[in-house]
Design an enzyme around this catalytic site. Sequence first.
Site, PDB file in Angstrom:
ATOM      1  N   VAL A 112       0.841  -1.211   0.000  1.00 23.89           N
ATOM      2  CA  VAL A 112       0.000   0.000   0.000  1.00 23.89           C
ATOM      3  C   VAL A 112       0.875   1.260   0.000  1.00 23.89           C
ATOM      4  CG1 VAL A 112      -1.980  -1.152   1.063  1.00 23.89           C
ATOM      5  CG2 VAL A 112      -0.233  -0.116   2.536  1.00 23.89           C
ATOM      6  N   HIS A 128      -4.288  -4.262  -2.930  1.00 26.54           N
ATOM      7  CA  HIS A 128      -4.784  -3.973  -1.581  1.00 26.54           C
ATOM      8  C   HIS A 128      -4.878  -2.474  -1.300  1.00 26.54           C
ATOM      9  CE1 HIS A 128      -3.370  -8.266  -0.370  1.00 26.54           C
ATOM     10  NE2 HIS A 128      -4.553  -8.266  -0.976  1.00 26.54           N
ATOM     11  N   CYS A 136     -14.142   8.430   2.079  1.00 22.45           N
ATOM     12  CA  CYS A 136     -15.181   8.416   3.111  1.00 22.45           C
ATOM     13  C   CYS A 136     -15.676   6.980   3.307  1.00 22.45           C
ATOM     14  CB  CYS A 136     -16.357   9.310   2.696  1.00 22.45           C
ATOM     15  SG  CYS A 136     -17.702   9.224   3.885  1.00 22.45           S
ATOM     16  N   CYS A 139     -19.680   7.412   2.164  1.00 15.98           N
ATOM     17  CA  CYS A 139     -20.115   7.685   0.775  1.00 15.98           C
ATOM     18  C   CYS A 139     -18.998   7.458  -0.242  1.00 15.98           C
ATOM     19  CB  CYS A 139     -20.632   9.128   0.669  1.00 15.98           C
ATOM     20  SG  CYS A 139     -19.329  10.375   0.757  1.00 15.98           S
ATOM     21  N   GLY A 206       9.567 -10.865  -2.499  1.00 18.10           N
ATOM     22  CA  GLY A 206       9.318 -10.374  -1.139  1.00 18.10           C
ATOM     23  C   GLY A 206       7.918 -10.581  -0.629  1.00 18.10           C
ATOM     24  N   SER A 208       5.317 -13.487   1.437  1.00 19.10           N
ATOM     25  CA  SER A 208       5.200 -14.775   2.133  1.00 19.10           C
ATOM     26  C   SER A 208       4.125 -15.632   1.484  1.00 19.10           C
ATOM     27  CB  SER A 208       4.852 -14.527   3.611  1.00 19.10           C
ATOM     28  OG  SER A 208       3.644 -13.751   3.677  1.00 19.10           O
ATOM     29  N   GLN A 234      13.923 -16.066   2.524  1.00 19.33           N
ATOM     30  CA  GLN A 234      13.383 -17.223   3.251  1.00 19.33           C
ATOM     31  C   GLN A 234      12.595 -18.148   2.317  1.00 19.33           C
ATOM     32  OE1 GLN A 234      14.108 -17.530   6.445  1.00 19.33           O
ATOM     33  NE2 GLN A 234      15.066 -15.501   6.554  1.00 19.33           N
ATOM     34  N   ALA A 250      15.931  -8.431  -2.048  1.00 21.96           N
ATOM     35  CA  ALA A 250      15.496  -7.934  -3.359  1.00 21.96           C
ATOM     36  C   ALA A 250      16.391  -6.820  -3.878  1.00 21.96           C
ATOM     37  CB  ALA A 250      14.051  -7.437  -3.246  1.00 21.96           C
TER      38      ALA A 250
HETATM   39  C1  BV8 Z   1     -11.272 -11.350   1.113  1.00 26.55           C
HETATM   40  C2  BV8 Z   1      -3.817  -3.881   3.158  1.00 26.55           C
HETATM   41  C3  BV8 Z   1     -13.548 -11.901   0.771  1.00 26.55           C
HETATM   42  C4  BV8 Z   1      -4.088  -3.416   4.575  1.00 26.55           C
HETATM   43  C5  BV8 Z   1      -3.730  -6.326   3.326  1.00 26.55           C
HETATM   44  C6  BV8 Z   1      -9.019 -17.679   0.689  1.00 26.55           C
HETATM   45  C7  BV8 Z   1      -9.575 -16.906  -0.337  1.00 26.55           C
HETATM   46  C8  BV8 Z   1      -9.976 -15.595  -0.098  1.00 26.55           C
HETATM   47  C9  BV8 Z   1      -9.797 -15.025   1.173  1.00 26.55           C
HETATM   48  C10 BV8 Z   1      -9.250 -15.789   2.190  1.00 26.55           C
HETATM   49  C11 BV8 Z   1      -8.855 -17.116   1.945  1.00 26.55           C
HETATM   50  N1  BV8 Z   1      -8.359 -17.601   3.114  1.00 26.55           N
HETATM   51  C12 BV8 Z   1      -8.410 -16.646   4.061  1.00 26.55           C
HETATM   52  C13 BV8 Z   1      -8.964 -15.541   3.549  1.00 26.55           C
HETATM   53  C14 BV8 Z   1      -9.201 -14.317   4.283  1.00 26.55           C
HETATM   54  C15 BV8 Z   1      -8.037 -13.322   4.187  1.00 26.55           C
HETATM   55  C16 BV8 Z   1      -6.681 -13.992   4.231  1.00 26.55           C
HETATM   56  O1  BV8 Z   1      -6.077 -14.261   3.213  1.00 26.55           O
HETATM   57  N2  BV8 Z   1      -6.211 -14.256   5.428  1.00 26.55           N
HETATM   58  C17 BV8 Z   1      -4.901 -14.848   5.597  1.00 26.55           C
HETATM   59  C18 BV8 Z   1      -4.214 -14.238   6.799  1.00 26.55           C
HETATM   60  C19 BV8 Z   1      -5.064 -16.333   5.709  1.00 26.55           C
HETATM   61  N3  BV8 Z   1      -8.175 -12.552   2.977  1.00 26.55           N
HETATM   62  C20 BV8 Z   1      -8.965 -11.458   2.983  1.00 26.55           C
HETATM   63  O2  BV8 Z   1      -9.618 -11.101   3.940  1.00 26.55           O
HETATM   64  C21 BV8 Z   1      -9.048 -10.673   1.700  1.00 26.55           C
HETATM   65  N4  BV8 Z   1     -10.428 -10.386   1.409  1.00 26.55           N
HETATM   66  O3  BV8 Z   1     -10.965 -12.486   0.983  1.00 26.55           O
HETATM   67  O4  BV8 Z   1     -12.554 -10.902   1.011  1.00 26.55           O
HETATM   68  C22 BV8 Z   1     -14.700 -11.180   0.242  1.00 26.55           C
HETATM   69  C23 BV8 Z   1     -15.094 -11.415  -1.071  1.00 26.55           C
HETATM   70  C24 BV8 Z   1     -16.213 -10.776  -1.557  1.00 26.55           C
HETATM   71  C25 BV8 Z   1     -16.912  -9.866  -0.746  1.00 26.55           C
HETATM   72  C26 BV8 Z   1     -16.471  -9.595   0.551  1.00 26.55           C
HETATM   73  C27 BV8 Z   1     -15.362 -10.267   1.056  1.00 26.55           C
HETATM   74  C28 BV8 Z   1      -8.373  -9.318   1.838  1.00 26.55           C
HETATM   75  C29 BV8 Z   1      -6.922  -9.474   2.149  1.00 26.55           C
HETATM   76  C30 BV8 Z   1      -6.224  -8.106   2.080  1.00 26.55           C
HETATM   77  C31 BV8 Z   1      -5.812  -7.654   3.467  1.00 26.55           C
HETATM   78  N5  BV8 Z   1      -5.047  -6.398   3.367  1.00 26.55           N
HETATM   79  N6  BV8 Z   1      -3.081  -5.167   3.167  1.00 26.55           N
HETATM   80  C32 BV8 Z   1      -2.830  -2.975   5.280  1.00 26.55           C
HETATM   81  O5  BV8 Z   1      -1.740  -2.940   4.660  1.00 26.55           O
HETATM   82  O6  BV8 Z   1      -2.941  -2.631   6.489  1.00 26.55           O
HETATM   83  S1  BV8 Z   1      -2.838  -7.755   3.453  1.00 26.55           S
HETATM   84  C33 BV8 Z   1      -1.220  -7.377   3.784  1.00 26.55           C
HETATM   85  O7  BV8 Z   1      -0.659  -8.543   4.354  1.00 26.55           O
HETATM   86  C34 BV8 Z   1      -0.350  -7.095   2.583  1.00 26.55           C
HETATM   87  O8  BV8 Z   1      -0.999  -6.333   1.636  1.00 26.55           O
HETATM   88  C35 BV8 Z   1       0.044  -8.467   2.083  1.00 26.55           C
HETATM   89  O9  BV8 Z   1      -0.912  -8.981   1.220  1.00 26.55           O
HETATM   90  C36 BV8 Z   1       0.048  -9.259   3.368  1.00 26.55           C
HETATM   91  C37 BV8 Z   1       1.454  -9.394   3.902  1.00 26.55           C
HETATM   92  O10 BV8 Z   1       2.085 -10.262   3.065  1.00 26.55           O
HETATM   93  P1  BV8 Z   1       3.501  -9.908   2.417  1.00 26.55           P
HETATM   94  O11 BV8 Z   1       3.398  -8.684   1.585  1.00 26.55           O
HETATM   95  O12 BV8 Z   1       3.959 -11.143   1.799  1.00 26.55           O
HETATM   96  O13 BV8 Z   1       4.401  -9.510   3.656  1.00 26.55           O
HETATM   97  P2  BV8 Z   1       4.943 -10.468   4.812  1.00 26.55           P
HETATM   98  O14 BV8 Z   1       5.440  -9.591   5.899  1.00 26.55           O
HETATM   99  O15 BV8 Z   1       3.926 -11.536   5.099  1.00 26.55           O
HETATM  100  O16 BV8 Z   1       6.173 -11.209   4.137  1.00 26.55           O
HETATM  101  C38 BV8 Z   1       7.299 -10.458   3.740  1.00 26.55           C
HETATM  102  C39 BV8 Z   1       8.165 -11.392   2.948  1.00 26.55           C
HETATM  103  O17 BV8 Z   1       9.283 -10.652   2.477  1.00 26.55           O
HETATM  104  C40 BV8 Z   1       8.696 -12.556   3.774  1.00 26.55           C
HETATM  105  O18 BV8 Z   1       8.553 -13.752   3.024  1.00 26.55           O
HETATM  106  C41 BV8 Z   1      10.189 -12.197   3.957  1.00 26.55           C
HETATM  107  O19 BV8 Z   1      10.995 -13.361   3.972  1.00 26.55           O
HETATM  108  C42 BV8 Z   1      10.452 -11.402   2.715  1.00 26.55           C
HETATM  109  N7  BV8 Z   1      11.538 -10.428   2.848  1.00 26.55           N
HETATM  110  C43 BV8 Z   1      11.955  -9.761   3.965  1.00 26.55           C
HETATM  111  N8  BV8 Z   1      12.970  -8.941   3.625  1.00 26.55           N
HETATM  112  C44 BV8 Z   1      13.177  -9.075   2.277  1.00 26.55           C
HETATM  113  C45 BV8 Z   1      12.262 -10.016   1.778  1.00 26.55           C
HETATM  114  N9  BV8 Z   1      12.204 -10.377   0.480  1.00 26.55           N
HETATM  115  C46 BV8 Z   1      13.083  -9.787  -0.361  1.00 26.55           C
HETATM  116  N10 BV8 Z   1      13.996  -8.867   0.042  1.00 26.55           N
HETATM  117  C47 BV8 Z   1      14.080  -8.494   1.347  1.00 26.55           C
HETATM  118  N11 BV8 Z   1      14.985  -7.596   1.739  1.00 26.55           N
END
Ligand code: BV8
Length: 263
Positions: A112, A128, A136, A139, A206, A208, A234, A250
């Site tokens: 984001v 996302h 809002c 609205c 980058g 997970s 990782q 990265a």
């Molecule tokens: C929805 C914005 C339904 C907000 C974010 C199956 C299908 C559909 C949905 C689900 C499902 N199972 C479960 C769900 C529900 C849920 C979900 O997925 N839950 C998870 C926890 C299991 N999904 C939802 O709720 C989604 N909506 O399904 O709605 C619906 C449909 C119709 C009508 C109504 C409802 C919405 C999900 C979006 C949530 N919002 N972000 C905010 O930012 O505050 S998610 C947010 O977390 C990020 O955007 C991103 O997607 C996620 C984090 O993941 P990463 O970006 O991968 O980051 P992370 O820290 O995890 O990992 C970092 C990686 O980088 C690591 O691997 C690390 O090793 C690596 N790294 C570290 N340093 C480096 C590096 N790599 C390279 N270089 C480096 N230097």
Amino acid sequence: MPATSNDDARDAVHDATKLLDSARHVVVFTGAGISAESGVPTFRDALTGLWSRYDAQSLATPQAFAEDPELVWGWYEWRRRLVERVTPNAGHRAVAALESRAPRVTVITQNVDDLHERAGSASPIHLHGSLFAPRCARCSHPSGAASSPTPVGAEDEGSRIAPPICPRCSGHIRPGVVWFGEALPEEALESAVRAATDCDVLLTVGTSGLVYPAAEIPRLAARAGAAVIQINPQPTPLDPIARVNLHGPAAEILPALLGPLGP
Ligand code: BV8
């Protein structure tokens, strides 16, 4: 003589470069890890992760905003201010440079922040939403709050800040991000699915690969026959579908893989 890990790494970069050089359409799919070296905490870093102090599952939700708008708005203000203070890194710049060299590149991000844009990427698909598109909650009227002066006390991720009020309907202004339990923007998801099922190579950087439906994008590409290249220090659940796994940061690997840095 068994190949050393250096030889393996060199071979992996060579394989990845060959795949990219012959690709008609490359998708670059990014997560929080690509912004880590700019100083933006990822969600899962144990010590500094955004979720270390707050469980985003409970904070990044409509319910949390309804219950405590000041805490949630304050958390996003802190994150927005942090992004404004940092700059894109060599990884973002290498992705932007690829766009001006490869036949067709689609950038799809879960992030984001605006670091892809500030590095020169033309129009990344934000699955996302964005910290810079508040609207809002009632609205949906877009709000200029993203450029509001730093409110007193926004230094800390736990600061409570009253969200602005919509000038049109007096509802609360909310962050322009997709919360857990909310549907992804239809057009963004459709464009991402179209690109993933059309590309020859998907470079996942980058992430997970745990949050759906975004995490489905690399899997869709693999099922459609694309070669998946992963960059992550990782192992992740995407390892098994990756043709090439490049284990490292990265900002180091992308410039080596994609050639000279951007301007
Ligand atoms: C929805 C914005 C339904 C907000 C974010 C199956 C299908 C559909 C949905 C689900 C499902 N199972 C479960 C769900 C529900 C849920 C979900 O997925 N839950 C998870 C926890 C299991 N999904 C939802 O709720 C989604 N909506 O399904 O709605 C619906 C449909 C119709 C009508 C109504 C409802 C919405 C999900 C979006 C949530 N919002 N972000 C905010 O930012 O505050 S998610 C947010 O977390 C990020 O955007 C991103 O997607 C996620 C984090 O993941 P990463 O970006 O991968 O980051 P992370 O820290 O995890 O990992 C970092 C990686 O980088 C690591 O691997 C690390 O090793 C690596 N790294 C570290 N340093 C480096 C590096 N790599 C390279 N270089 C480096 N230097």
